[in-house]
Design a protein around this motif. Structure first.
Motif, mmCIF file in Angstrom:
data_model
loop_
_atom_site.group_PDB
_atom_site.id
_atom_site.type_symbol
_atom_site.label_atom_id
_atom_site.label_comp_id
_atom_site.label_asym_id
_atom_site.label_seq_id
_atom_site.Cartn_x
_atom_site.Cartn_y
_atom_site.Cartn_z
ATOM 1 N N ARG A 3 0.807 -1.101 -0.173
ATOM 2 C CA ARG A 3 -0.182 -0.262 0.041
ATOM 3 C C ARG A 3 0.980 1.361 -0.277
ATOM 4 O O ARG A 3 2.021 1.673 0.787
ATOM 5 C CB ARG A 3 -0.891 0.208 0.900
ATOM 6 N N LEU A 4 0.664 2.129 -1.217
ATOM 7 C CA LEU A 4 1.474 3.033 -0.632
ATOM 8 C C LEU A 4 0.489 4.400 -0.152
ATOM 9 O O LEU A 4 -0.827 4.427 -1.166
ATOM 10 C CB LEU A 4 1.475 3.752 -2.296
ATOM 11 N N ASP A 5 0.858 5.447 0.686
ATOM 12 C CA ASP A 5 0.222 6.392 1.152
ATOM 13 C C ASP A 5 0.758 7.141 -0.018
ATOM 14 O O ASP A 5 1.554 8.222 -0.274
ATOM 15 C CB ASP A 5 1.064 6.563 2.777
ATOM 16 N N VAL A 6 -0.597 8.226 -0.619
ATOM 17 C CA VAL A 6 0.041 8.856 -1.799
ATOM 18 C C VAL A 6 -0.917 10.661 -1.360
ATOM 19 O O VAL A 6 -0.975 11.500 -2.075
ATOM 20 C CB VAL A 6 -0.306 9.106 -2.981
ATOM 21 N N ALA A 7 -1.672 10.842 -0.162
ATOM 22 C CA ALA A 7 -2.726 11.782 0.501
ATOM 23 C C ALA A 7 -1.115 13.101 0.787
ATOM 24 O O ALA A 7 -1.898 13.900 0.529
ATOM 25 C CB ALA A 7 -3.165 11.920 1.794
ATOM 26 N N GLY A 8 0.192 12.754 1.183
ATOM 27 C CA GLY A 8 0.856 14.063 0.904
ATOM 28 C C GLY A 8 1.562 13.951 -0.419
ATOM 29 O O GLY A 8 2.600 15.410 -0.791
ATOM 30 N N VAL A 9 1.379 13.833 -1.601
ATOM 31 C CA VAL A 9 2.330 14.134 -2.465
ATOM 32 C C VAL A 9 1.605 15.019 -3.424
ATOM 33 O O VAL A 9 0.469 15.082 -3.789
ATOM 34 C CB VAL A 9 2.207 12.338 -4.200
ATOM 35 N N GLN A 10 2.065 16.207 -4.225
ATOM 36 C CA GLN A 10 1.987 16.713 -4.819
ATOM 37 C C GLN A 10 2.089 16.491 -6.042
ATOM 38 O O GLN A 10 3.464 16.542 -6.920
ATOM 39 C CB GLN A 10 2.701 17.992 -4.173
#
Length: 93
Positions: A3-10
């Motif tokens: 699983r990759l957390d992409v919430a903080g990716v811009q």
């Protein structure tokens, strides 16, 4: 499964072309799927994608403009028309 957390990716400007590639692919998919009968929802989706991403589709077109006519407010100069511009057309001031 990873699983990759992409919430903080811009978003990165270097990847800006990907949205247009995705839109082209989606338009092609919508156009090919059930191409014998076009329903209003599918036509609307194709048209919206074409307009949003400035892409030519079977339901959209573009006009090439060779000249720019400038209208100076209150001068009365210009093309002589007092009609309001069509939807989506700039006032070119």
């Amino acid at each position: 499964m990873t699983r990759l957390d992409v919430a903080g990716v811009q978003p990165d400007d270097a990847n800006r072309a990907l949205r247009y590639l995705w839109a082209r692919s989606r338009i092609a998919e919508l156009s090919d799927y059930g191409s014998s009968q076009a329903d209003a929802d599918r036509i609307g989706d194709i048209t919206s994608l074409g307009l949003k991403y400035n892409l030519l589709t079977q339901y959209t077109s573009f006009i090439a403009v060779l000249e720019v006519v400038e209208k100076h407010p209150g001068s009365g100069s210009g093309c002589g028309s007092t009609a309001a511009p069509s939807t989506g057309v700039s006032d070119l001031q």
